[in-house]
Design an enzyme around this catalytic site. Structure first.
Site, PDB file in Angstrom:
ATOM      1  N   ASP A   1       0.815  -1.215   0.000  1.00 46.48           N
ATOM      2  CA  ASP A   1       0.000   0.000   0.000  1.00 46.48           C
ATOM      3  C   ASP A   1       0.850   1.268   0.000  1.00 46.48           C
ATOM      4  O   ASP A   1       2.076   1.211   0.156  1.00 46.48           O
ATOM      5  CB  ASP A   1      -0.953   0.000   1.213  1.00 46.48           C
TER       6      ASP A   1
ATOM      7  N   GLU B   1      -9.567  -1.933   5.755  1.00 43.79           N
ATOM      8  CA  GLU B   1     -10.184  -1.602   7.039  1.00 43.79           C
ATOM      9  C   GLU B   1     -11.455  -2.428   7.246  1.00 43.79           C
ATOM     10  O   GLU B   1     -11.978  -3.024   6.288  1.00 43.79           O
ATOM     11  CB  GLU B   1     -10.510  -0.104   7.062  1.00 43.79           C
TER      12      GLU B   1
ATOM     13  N   HIS C   1      -6.975  -5.021  10.501  1.00 45.02           N
ATOM     14  CA  HIS C   1      -6.777  -4.882   9.054  1.00 45.02           C
ATOM     15  C   HIS C   1      -5.496  -5.556   8.582  1.00 45.02           C
ATOM     16  O   HIS C   1      -4.531  -5.675   9.330  1.00 45.02           O
ATOM     17  CB  HIS C   1      -6.825  -3.404   8.613  1.00 45.02           C
TER      18      HIS C   1
HETATM   19  P1  PGA Z   1       2.434  -1.476  12.640  1.00 46.94           P
HETATM   20  O1  PGA Z   1       1.215  -1.426  11.612  1.00 46.94           O
HETATM   21  O2  PGA Z   1       3.375  -2.501  12.095  1.00 46.94           O
HETATM   22  O3  PGA Z   1       3.037  -0.088  12.572  1.00 46.94           O
HETATM   23  O4  PGA Z   1       1.891  -1.843  13.949  1.00 46.94           O
HETATM   24  C1  PGA Z   1       0.656  -2.617  11.167  1.00 46.94           C
HETATM   25  C2  PGA Z   1      -0.513  -2.336  10.255  1.00 46.94           C
HETATM   26  O5  PGA Z   1      -1.213  -1.333  10.444  1.00 46.94           O
HETATM   27  O6  PGA Z   1      -0.756  -3.157   9.360  1.00 46.94           O
END
Ligand code: PGA
Length: 268
Positions: A67, A143, A138
């Protein structure tokens, strides 16, 4: 689904790096799916170490990131292209022309999403997809409520994600509200998934993902439908799993197979 629980994020990241490295050694021409965020940082630093000290060769590897934030140029310090360059690509021998991060400044996101999907297909599909997980369950920026068949497209960030990511931007206000993201359906088509989760703030999402029902409200739960998923967790992220004892049994069974020692045969 294989659930591996290590004592610390460091140990878990080393374990995950070994899996990535095994694939790259066995199949030097391969396509990796990569993730950003705080979680894969230690995995990437271990891969850099393996490249520098053990000669792990990425020269024929192709990568696709999950993404990118809409509107951020690659030079923006919080863009995922910038993140990947700084935390991995600049330190290994991957050919930057073979690294793909969705374009957050595409003019037509619908067309661009189709193109990104085509690029993945043209590369032969993703062999191993690295994933993190949000506190809202997610994967990528899919989401809660995202279609489980979704493909690369625009998504609006959930308020929980905006709050979680404010730490990178200095304030909630500065966090982009839109991202272009691979869909759940895109991720389900990868041949293998390797999901990492560390820390107690991920424990609820991990329990729902592994032991809850498959639901678009926790998009990571769609991985229950995937053919080959490995979850690598630290103790804190695994703390709310009800079937912990069984996951440990599975790991000791794997060790028995690796060493060729089956106690019930020796005792017979
Ligand atoms: P993080 O994010 O590794 O910064 O905890 C994970 C995500 O939102 O997929």
């Amino acid at each position: 689904m294989r659930v591996i629980i290590e004592s610390t994020p460091e140990a878990a990241s080393r374990r995950a790096a070994q899996m990535v490295a095994r694939l790259v050694r066995q199949k030097p021409v391969c396509t990796l799916g990569l993730a950003t965020g705080g979680t894969p940082l230690k995995l990437y630093s271990e891969l850099i170490r393996m490249h520098q000290e053990e000669g792990l060769d990425f020269s024929r590897v192709t990568t696709f990131n999950l993404d990118e934030y809409v509107g951020l140029p690659p030079s923006h310090e919080q863009s995922y292209r910038y993140f990947m360059q700084k935390n991995l690509f600049d330190h290994i021998n991957v050919d930057v022309r073979n690294t793909n991060v969705p374009d957050g400044r595409a003019l037509d996101f619908e067309k661009y999403g189709e193109r990104y999907e085509q690029m993945i297909a043209d590369a032969g599909g993703i062999e191993l997809q690295v994933l993190g997980i949000g506190t809202d369950g997610h994967i990528a920026f899919n989401e809660p409520g995202s279609s489980l068949g979704s493909r690369t497209r625009l998504k609006t960030l959930a308020p929980e994600t905006v709050r979680d990511n404010a730490r990178f931007f200095g304030s909630e206000k500065a966090v982009p509200r839109l991202a272009i993201t691979m869909g759940v359906g895109t991720i389900l088509e990868s041949r293998r998934c390797l999901l990492l989760a560390f820390g107690e703030n991920k424990a609820d999402a991990i329990a729902a993902t592994i032991e809850g029902p498959v639901t678009a409200q926790v998009t990571a739960s769609a991985l229950q439908l995937h053919r080959e998923v490995v979850m690598v967790l630290d103790e804190a992220a695994a703390a709310k799993l009800a079937r912990r004892e069984y996951y440990d049994e599975v790991e000791s069974a794997h060790r028995m197979l690796e060493t060729g020692k089956l106690p019930w045969i020796e005792e017979a």
